[in-house]
Design a protein around this motif. Structure first.
Motif, PDB file in Angstrom:
ATOM      1  N   ASP A  15       0.881  -1.031   0.029  1.00  8.81           N
ATOM      2  CA  ASP A  15       0.057   0.028  -0.018  1.00  8.81           C
ATOM      3  C   ASP A  15       0.908   1.237  -0.274  1.00  8.81           C
ATOM      4  O   ASP A  15       2.015   0.932  -0.312  1.00  8.81           O
ATOM      5  CB  ASP A  15      -1.076  -0.031   1.196  1.00  8.81           C
ATOM      6  N   THR A  16       0.200   2.223   0.292  1.00  3.61           N
ATOM      7  CA  THR A  16       0.993   3.640   0.360  1.00  3.61           C
ATOM      8  C   THR A  16       2.116   3.987   1.504  1.00  3.61           C
ATOM      9  O   THR A  16       2.958   4.794   1.349  1.00  3.61           O
ATOM     10  CB  THR A  16       0.135   4.885   0.322  1.00  3.61           C
ATOM     11  N   PHE A  17       2.258   2.808   2.304  1.00  4.44           N
ATOM     12  CA  PHE A  17       2.969   2.906   3.351  1.00  4.44           C
ATOM     13  C   PHE A  17       4.069   1.911   3.229  1.00  4.44           C
ATOM     14  O   PHE A  17       4.971   1.868   4.265  1.00  4.44           O
ATOM     15  CB  PHE A  17       2.236   2.730   4.647  1.00  4.44           C
ATOM     16  N   GLY A  18       4.230   1.413   1.919  1.00  5.98           N
ATOM     17  CA  GLY A  18       5.194   0.401   1.813  1.00  5.98           C
ATOM     18  C   GLY A  18       4.761  -0.928   1.574  1.00  5.98           C
ATOM     19  O   GLY A  18       3.472  -0.992   0.922  1.00  5.98           O
ATOM     20  N   HIS A  19       5.666  -2.091   1.603  1.00  6.73           N
ATOM     21  CA  HIS A  19       5.040  -3.454   1.504  1.00  6.73           C
ATOM     22  C   HIS A  19       5.662  -4.499   2.330  1.00  6.73           C
ATOM     23  O   HIS A  19       6.514  -4.205   2.997  1.00  6.73           O
ATOM     24  CB  HIS A  19       5.686  -3.950  -0.248  1.00  6.73           C
ATOM     25  N   ILE A  20       5.075  -5.301   2.732  1.00  6.45           N
ATOM     26  CA  ILE A  20       5.216  -6.411   3.408  1.00  6.45           C
ATOM     27  C   ILE A  20       5.462  -7.895   2.567  1.00  6.45           C
ATOM     28  O   ILE A  20       4.677  -8.109   1.984  1.00  6.45           O
ATOM     29  CB  ILE A  20       4.187  -6.842   4.701  1.00  6.45           C
ATOM     30  N   GLU A  21       6.568  -8.547   3.166  1.00  5.35           N
ATOM     31  CA  GLU A  21       6.721  -9.877   2.231  1.00  5.35           C
ATOM     32  C   GLU A  21       7.081 -10.825   3.362  1.00  5.35           C
ATOM     33  O   GLU A  21       7.630 -10.684   4.569  1.00  5.35           O
ATOM     34  CB  GLU A  21       8.051  -9.675   1.608  1.00  5.35           C
ATOM     35  N   ARG A  22       6.823 -12.032   3.166  1.00  2.42           N
ATOM     36  CA  ARG A  22       7.138 -13.161   4.075  1.00  2.42           C
ATOM     37  C   ARG A  22       8.428 -13.719   2.955  1.00  2.42           C
ATOM     38  O   ARG A  22       8.406 -14.191   2.118  1.00  2.42           O
ATOM     39  CB  ARG A  22       6.006 -14.363   3.998  1.00  2.42           C
ATOM     40  N   VAL A  23       9.452 -13.989   3.794  1.00  2.00           N
ATOM     41  CA  VAL A  23      10.690 -14.429   3.331  1.00  2.00           C
ATOM     42  C   VAL A  23      11.113 -15.449   3.819  1.00  2.00           C
ATOM     43  O   VAL A  23      10.854 -15.676   5.204  1.00  2.00           O
ATOM     44  CB  VAL A  23      11.671 -13.216   3.811  1.00  2.00           C
ATOM     45  N   GLN A  24      11.752 -16.345   3.131  1.00  2.00           N
ATOM     46  CA  GLN A  24      12.470 -17.551   3.560  1.00  2.00           C
ATOM     47  C   GLN A  24      14.005 -17.802   3.158  1.00  2.00           C
ATOM     48  O   GLN A  24      14.259 -17.547   1.767  1.00  2.00           O
ATOM     49  CB  GLN A  24      11.767 -18.924   3.120  1.00  2.00           C
ATOM     50  N   GLY A  26      16.888 -20.178   3.761  1.00  2.00           N
ATOM     51  CA  GLY A  26      17.106 -21.547   4.024  1.00  2.00           C
ATOM     52  C   GLY A  26      16.036 -22.227   4.865  1.00  2.00           C
ATOM     53  O   GLY A  26      14.841 -22.053   4.460  1.00  2.00           O
ATOM     54  N   ASP A  27      16.161 -22.567   6.223  1.00  2.00           N
ATOM     55  CA  ASP A  27      14.938 -22.827   7.053  1.00  2.00           C
ATOM     56  C   ASP A  27      14.276 -22.040   7.834  1.00  2.00           C
ATOM     57  O   ASP A  27      13.266 -21.996   8.472  1.00  2.00           O
ATOM     58  CB  ASP A  27      15.472 -24.039   8.054  1.00  2.00           C
ATOM     59  N   GLU A  28      14.823 -20.622   7.826  1.00  2.00           N
ATOM     60  CA  GLU A  28      14.340 -19.737   8.748  1.00  2.00           C
ATOM     61  C   GLU A  28      13.196 -18.645   7.655  1.00  2.00           C
ATOM     62  O   GLU A  28      13.484 -18.458   6.692  1.00  2.00           O
ATOM     63  CB  GLU A  28      15.385 -18.584   8.984  1.00  2.00           C
ATOM     64  N   ILE A  29      11.959 -18.537   8.236  1.00  2.00           N
ATOM     65  CA  ILE A  29      10.960 -17.834   7.949  1.00  2.00           C
ATOM     66  C   ILE A  29      10.637 -16.656   8.560  1.00  2.00           C
ATOM     67  O   ILE A  29      10.756 -16.810   9.817  1.00  2.00           O
ATOM     68  CB  ILE A  29       9.539 -18.764   7.679  1.00  2.00           C
ATOM     69  N   PHE A  30      10.739 -15.472   8.067  1.00  2.00           N
ATOM     70  CA  PHE A  30      10.327 -14.375   8.819  1.00  2.00           C
ATOM     71  C   PHE A  30       9.598 -13.096   7.781  1.00  2.00           C
ATOM     72  O   PHE A  30       9.271 -13.502   6.608  1.00  2.00           O
ATOM     73  CB  PHE A  30      11.599 -13.607   9.223  1.00  2.00           C
ATOM     74  N   VAL A  31       9.099 -12.145   8.464  1.00  2.00           N
ATOM     75  CA  VAL A  31       8.247 -11.040   7.746  1.00  2.00           C
ATOM     76  C   VAL A  31       9.084  -9.914   7.604  1.00  2.00           C
ATOM     77  O   VAL A  31       9.649  -9.474   8.487  1.00  2.00           O
ATOM     78  CB  VAL A  31       7.020 -10.795   8.211  1.00  2.00           C
ATOM     79  N   ARG A  32       9.107  -9.322   6.508  1.00  2.00           N
ATOM     80  CA  ARG A  32       9.865  -7.943   6.279  1.00  2.00           C
ATOM     81  C   ARG A  32       8.876  -6.947   5.792  1.00  2.00           C
ATOM     82  O   ARG A  32       8.144  -6.915   4.855  1.00  2.00           O
ATOM     83  CB  ARG A  32      10.753  -8.225   5.134  1.00  2.00           C
ATOM     84  N   ARG A 228      -2.189 -18.066   6.587  1.00  2.00           N
ATOM     85  CA  ARG A 228      -0.857 -17.375   6.865  1.00  2.00           C
ATOM     86  C   ARG A 228      -1.237 -16.202   7.808  1.00  2.00           C
ATOM     87  O   ARG A 228      -2.155 -15.441   7.469  1.00  2.00           O
ATOM     88  CB  ARG A 228       0.075 -17.328   5.979  1.00  2.00           C
ATOM     89  N   GLU A 229      -0.287 -15.681   8.682  1.00  2.00           N
ATOM     90  CA  GLU A 229      -0.554 -14.386   9.351  1.00  2.00           C
ATOM     91  C   GLU A 229      -0.306 -13.314   8.091  1.00  2.00           C
ATOM     92  O   GLU A 229       0.524 -13.206   7.032  1.00  2.00           O
ATOM     93  CB  GLU A 229       0.396 -14.152  10.385  1.00  2.00           C
TER      94      GLU A 229
END
Length: 230
Positions: A15-24, A26-32, A228-229
């Motif tokens: 949106d106008t405030f940026g973007h949010i991604e689900r990133v993986q 290796g075995d680590e998953i996080f939100v950016r 997913r969240e």
């Protein structure tokens, strides 16, 4: 020769405030959350909100049921990923979920933090094992003294949880909880009477997206919250 793990990304919201991604990686998953893609007029506000969320997550470090801060560099915020479904999808009907959610709110309060945006069902998560989690701390209230203003906001957090309980698990409401639901603060009354309408008008007309207690619709992409969240 050792190769770095491949990074894969999935866009969750833009949106106008940026973007949010689900990133993986290796075995680590996080939100950016990346504020660099925010509209130039809103970039400073987007950075402030991300910085404030980072402060809140740092305050809550180690608490189960909230994302854990991974990185904040002034532009990009990374936090741990919590698997589960948003409230409006899961529709929790087990009274134990609400008892656990109340304990989670007490843990936040003990760290001097009120979430301040729990009327929105997407900010509540029903995790894979059935436990609650809370997301999105961009407008949380952080207090050292925990004075009257903080206590009022913390009560509003609880009242919003009870409103959700009234929706999905009404038979489990206790007489005390029913009385608390009727005790709306002056802030809640003012917000419902005028502030909420102004906020929605600005969000829809100026920034081109819909935002209400049941969810948020981006002008460019709707958050996928089915499993997913957001």
């Amino acid at each position: 020769m050792t190769h770095s793990p491949t990074e894969t990304r999935e866009l969750l919201k833009a949106d106008t405030f940026g973007h949010i991604e689900r990133v993986q990686v290796g075995d680590e998953i996080f939100v950016r959350r990346d504020t660099r893609s925010a509209h130039w007029l809103l970039r400073a506000l987007a950075r402030w909100a991300a910085r404030h969320e980072a402060r809140g997550l740092e305050r809550l470090r180690g608490i189960d049921g909230v994302p854990q801060l991974r990185r904040w560099d002034g532009h990009v915020l990374e936090r741990s990923y919590l698997a589960g479904a948003p409230m409006q999808t899961a529709q929790p009907r087990d009274p134990r979920w609400y008892r656990d959610a109340h304990r989670l709110l007490r843990a936040l309060r003990a760290r001097g933090l009120a979430h301040n945006d729990l009327a929105k069902e997407p900010n509540w998560l029903v995790r894979a094992g059935g436990s609650p989690a809370v997301l999105d701390f961009q407008i949380c209230w952080i207090s050292r003294r925990r004075g009257g203003w903080f206590r009022m906001l913390a009560r509003e957090d609880l009242r919003h949880l009870l409103k959700h309980k009234r929706t999905y698990c009404p038979d489990a409401l206790t007489p005390v909880e029913r009385r608390l639901l009727k005790r709306r603060s002056w802030l809640a009354r003012t917000w419902k009477a005028s502030g909420k309408r102004v906020y929605k008008y600005i969000a829809r007309r100026w920034f081109g997206y819909w935002d209400d207690d049941g969810g948020a619709l981006s002008s460019r992409r709707r958050t996928d919250g089915t499993s997913r969240e957001p």
